[in-house]
Scaffold this active site. Sequence first.
Site, PDB file in Angstrom:
ATOM      1  N   LYS A  13       0.883  -1.248   0.028  1.00 26.10           N
ATOM      2  CA  LYS A  13      -0.094   0.009  -0.094  1.00 26.10           C
ATOM      3  C   LYS A  13       0.871   1.159   0.123  1.00 26.10           C
ATOM      4  O   LYS A  13       0.477   2.240  -0.496  1.00 26.10           O
ATOM      5  CB  LYS A  13      -1.200  -0.140   1.255  1.00 26.10           C
ATOM      6  CG  LYS A  13      -0.374  -0.088   2.436  1.00 26.10           C
ATOM      7  CD  LYS A  13      -1.510  -0.105   3.585  1.00 26.10           C
ATOM      8  CE  LYS A  13      -0.958   0.069   4.997  1.00 26.10           C
ATOM      9  NZ  LYS A  13      -0.165  -1.192   5.338  1.00 26.10           N
ATOM     10  N   ARG A  88      -5.662   2.919  12.259  1.00 29.48           N
ATOM     11  CA  ARG A  88      -5.360   1.536  12.130  1.00 29.48           C
ATOM     12  C   ARG A  88      -6.216   0.821  13.064  1.00 29.48           C
ATOM     13  O   ARG A  88      -6.302  -0.391  13.161  1.00 29.48           O
ATOM     14  CB  ARG A  88      -3.819   1.483  13.045  1.00 29.48           C
ATOM     15  CG  ARG A  88      -2.800   1.713  12.205  1.00 29.48           C
ATOM     16  CD  ARG A  88      -1.276   1.672  12.992  1.00 29.48           C
ATOM     17  NE  ARG A  88      -0.176   2.135  12.451  1.00 29.48           N
ATOM     18  CZ  ARG A  88       0.361   1.545  11.607  1.00 29.48           C
ATOM     19  NH1 ARG A  88       0.062   0.278  11.073  1.00 29.48           N
ATOM     20  NH2 ARG A  88       1.722   1.993  10.622  1.00 29.48           N
ATOM     21  N   ARG A 127      12.808 -10.554   1.255  1.00 30.43           N
ATOM     22  CA  ARG A 127      13.434  -9.226   1.210  1.00 30.43           C
ATOM     23  C   ARG A 127      14.679  -9.324   2.026  1.00 30.43           C
ATOM     24  O   ARG A 127      15.050 -10.063   2.779  1.00 30.43           O
ATOM     25  CB  ARG A 127      12.619  -8.201   2.288  1.00 30.43           C
ATOM     26  CG  ARG A 127      11.448  -7.577   1.551  1.00 30.43           C
ATOM     27  CD  ARG A 127      10.638  -6.658   2.566  1.00 30.43           C
ATOM     28  NE  ARG A 127       9.557  -6.144   2.190  1.00 30.43           N
ATOM     29  CZ  ARG A 127       8.570  -5.364   2.764  1.00 30.43           C
ATOM     30  NH1 ARG A 127       8.818  -5.193   4.078  1.00 30.43           N
ATOM     31  NH2 ARG A 127       7.428  -4.814   2.250  1.00 30.43           N
ATOM     32  N   ARG A 160      15.975  -8.657   7.845  1.00 28.30           N
ATOM     33  CA  ARG A 160      15.784  -8.036   8.829  1.00 28.30           C
ATOM     34  C   ARG A 160      14.786  -8.786   9.896  1.00 28.30           C
ATOM     35  O   ARG A 160      14.037  -9.353   9.450  1.00 28.30           O
ATOM     36  CB  ARG A 160      15.078  -6.614   8.613  1.00 28.30           C
ATOM     37  CG  ARG A 160      16.014  -5.652   7.898  1.00 28.30           C
ATOM     38  CD  ARG A 160      15.531  -4.111   7.557  1.00 28.30           C
ATOM     39  NE  ARG A 160      14.351  -4.645   6.745  1.00 28.30           N
ATOM     40  CZ  ARG A 160      14.008  -3.553   5.929  1.00 28.30           C
ATOM     41  NH1 ARG A 160      14.576  -2.249   5.998  1.00 28.30           N
ATOM     42  NH2 ARG A 160      13.019  -3.688   5.232  1.00 28.30           N
ATOM     43  N   ARG A 171       2.681  -9.839  13.007  1.00 27.32           N
ATOM     44  CA  ARG A 171       2.139  -8.669  12.691  1.00 27.32           C
ATOM     45  C   ARG A 171       0.931  -8.783  11.874  1.00 27.32           C
ATOM     46  O   ARG A 171      -0.002  -8.011  11.955  1.00 27.32           O
ATOM     47  CB  ARG A 171       3.417  -7.808  11.711  1.00 27.32           C
ATOM     48  CG  ARG A 171       4.352  -7.353  12.235  1.00 27.32           C
ATOM     49  CD  ARG A 171       5.428  -6.766  11.384  1.00 27.32           C
ATOM     50  NE  ARG A 171       5.224  -5.612  10.733  1.00 27.32           N
ATOM     51  CZ  ARG A 171       5.664  -5.021   9.545  1.00 27.32           C
ATOM     52  NH1 ARG A 171       6.699  -6.017   9.110  1.00 27.32           N
ATOM     53  NH2 ARG A 171       5.341  -4.116   9.072  1.00 27.32           N
TER      54      ARG A 171
END
Length: 214
Positions: A13, A88, A127, A160, A171
């Site tokens: 997003k 949120r 990633r 990471r 998450r």
Amino acid sequence: MKIIMLGAPGAGKGTQAKMIAAKYGIPHISTGDIFRANIKNGTELGAKAKEYMDKGLLVPDELVVDLVIDRFKEPDCQKGYVLDGFPRTIPQAEALDKALSAIGEKVDYAINVEVPDENIVNRMGGRRACVGCGATYHIKYSPTKVEGKCDTCGADLIIRDDDKPETVKNRLNVYHEQTQPLIEYYTQKGIIAEVDGTVDMNDVFDAIVKILGE
């Protein structure tokens, strides 16, 4: 054109928000940027936010909304804005709507970039970040020329902590619990628009442009 971006972490997003901002000439606004700007400029609201952040506490919803509304009053927001990462939760959305209503404004579109959890875990797990210069890559979508080495500075690449599968799943759990109800909230208001976030990012953007208009 006042737009809110919705979607799970890793759904893309933020990338779409930047592309929307560039096409329509409106600012891409994130709460993180607002916090940093206010703290750097030594504003009264920034000082209040810093007090909470220095203690490791969440900035209260009312203060975040005050900071956001203050940002909306800047000249570059005259044509609208695309808000990324806020609200949120339902209480934040309600507080934002109330504050906007008080200045005679409202959100025009809430765009949800829909990506299944499995895709996000795979996407974020690919990633890689450079330990030297901080450049980011993806083993599938934007690989380095030499595996495990940064194209820019040659340093090693790492995964990471934020991108490790167990962290991503946590998450996502928080997202489903706290943020996903916003989809129903904005559906009831008649301003939700959903796009398939699993396709190429340019195709996602084309779908968004069809919703917003040229």
